[in-house]
Design a protein around this motif. Structure first.
Motif, mmCIF file in Angstrom:
data_model
loop_
_atom_site.group_PDB
_atom_site.id
_atom_site.type_symbol
_atom_site.label_atom_id
_atom_site.label_comp_id
_atom_site.label_asym_id
_atom_site.label_seq_id
_atom_site.Cartn_x
_atom_site.Cartn_y
_atom_site.Cartn_z
ATOM 1 N N UNK A 34 -31.641 -50.437 -15.957
ATOM 2 C CA UNK A 34 -31.786 -49.138 -15.589
ATOM 3 C C UNK A 34 -30.598 -48.249 -15.865
ATOM 4 N N UNK A 35 -31.145 -47.110 -16.352
ATOM 5 C CA UNK A 35 -30.038 -46.138 -16.448
ATOM 6 C C UNK A 35 -30.187 -45.158 -15.181
ATOM 7 N N UNK A 36 -29.067 -44.578 -14.733
ATOM 8 C CA UNK A 36 -29.261 -43.342 -13.741
ATOM 9 C C UNK A 36 -28.208 -42.523 -14.170
ATOM 10 N N UNK A 37 -28.708 -41.133 -13.717
ATOM 11 C CA UNK A 37 -27.873 -39.974 -13.977
ATOM 12 C C UNK A 37 -27.288 -39.148 -12.858
ATOM 13 N N UNK A 38 -26.301 -39.095 -12.530
ATOM 14 C CA UNK A 38 -25.750 -38.389 -11.398
ATOM 15 C C UNK A 38 -25.456 -37.284 -11.955
ATOM 16 N N UNK A 39 -25.639 -35.800 -11.566
ATOM 17 C CA UNK A 39 -25.328 -34.580 -12.170
ATOM 18 C C UNK A 39 -23.837 -34.350 -12.764
ATOM 19 N N UNK A 40 -23.100 -34.699 -12.055
ATOM 20 C CA UNK A 40 -21.627 -34.585 -12.232
ATOM 21 C C UNK A 40 -20.659 -35.424 -11.858
ATOM 22 N N UNK A 41 -19.565 -35.733 -12.694
ATOM 23 C CA UNK A 41 -18.469 -36.758 -12.509
ATOM 24 C C UNK A 41 -17.315 -35.558 -12.359
ATOM 25 N N UNK A 42 -16.273 -35.603 -11.595
ATOM 26 C CA UNK A 42 -15.404 -34.619 -11.402
ATOM 27 C C UNK A 42 -13.950 -35.490 -10.498
ATOM 28 N N UNK A 43 -12.821 -34.950 -11.131
ATOM 29 C CA UNK A 43 -11.544 -35.398 -10.603
ATOM 30 C C UNK A 43 -10.766 -34.370 -10.360
ATOM 31 N N UNK A 44 -9.673 -34.661 -9.301
ATOM 32 C CA UNK A 44 -8.686 -33.484 -9.064
ATOM 33 C C UNK A 44 -7.718 -34.260 -8.877
ATOM 34 N N UNK A 45 -6.421 -33.769 -9.638
ATOM 35 C CA UNK A 45 -5.100 -34.225 -9.782
ATOM 36 C C UNK A 45 -4.221 -33.609 -8.802
ATOM 37 N N UNK A 46 -3.351 -34.299 -8.525
ATOM 38 C CA UNK A 46 -2.198 -33.559 -7.473
ATOM 39 C C UNK A 46 -1.184 -33.524 -8.722
#
Length: 144
Positions: A34-46
């Motif tokens: 099964x493939x699932x798709x979450x709308x967005x992936x993101x990261x915040x760098x310090x």
């Protein structure tokens, strides 16, 4: 791939304005066949030397014929994604993003507050017109 939510681009812009770098659009999860798709992936760098805080966000407009059906589907989807992410993307925190009117009409009502309290579903509330994030529930993640 699933269709994008009505407010996908508005929220994506709000997240970028809030200092997040979009890493996946969408974030693909795979479990078994099964493939699932979450709308967005993101990261915040310090800083460039430190690992960043990673999140995944499922955007929900709650535009169906029944608010209760919409919330039941959103909660179910959240837990399916969270279960797979716990095993495949354990460093990411999964959030549900809703625009400000949905938050007022659903999540400030007793049933919405009950769901947030009992199931600890993290929310991001945004304004689609100004493309700004208004609120992180419980709190905005902090980069160590």
């Amino acid at each position: 791939m699933p269709a994008r939510d009505k407010y996908h681009d508005n929220f994506k812009n709000a997240l970028a304005k809030d200092g997040w770098r979009i890493t996946h659009d969408p974030l693909r999860l795979k479990w078994g066949n099964k493939d699932l798709y979450v709308d967005l992936g993101a990261e915040q760098l310090l800083t460039a030397e430190k690992a960043g805080c990673q999140i995944a966000v499922e955007i929900k407009s709650f535009g169906g014929a029944s608010e209760m059906n919409d919330i039941e589907n959103a909660v179910g989807q959240y837990f399916v994604y969270r279960s797979v992410m716990a095993r495949t993307e354990p460093s990411r925190t999964l959030y549900v993003a809703v625009h400000d009117q949905v938050f007022i009409e659903i999540f400030e009502e007793p049933v919405g507050r009950l769901i947030i309290e009992d199931y600890q579903i993290p929310l991001i509330v945004f304004d689609p017109q100004t493309e700004l994030i208004l609120r992180w529930i419980p709190n905005k993640p902090i980069v160590d």
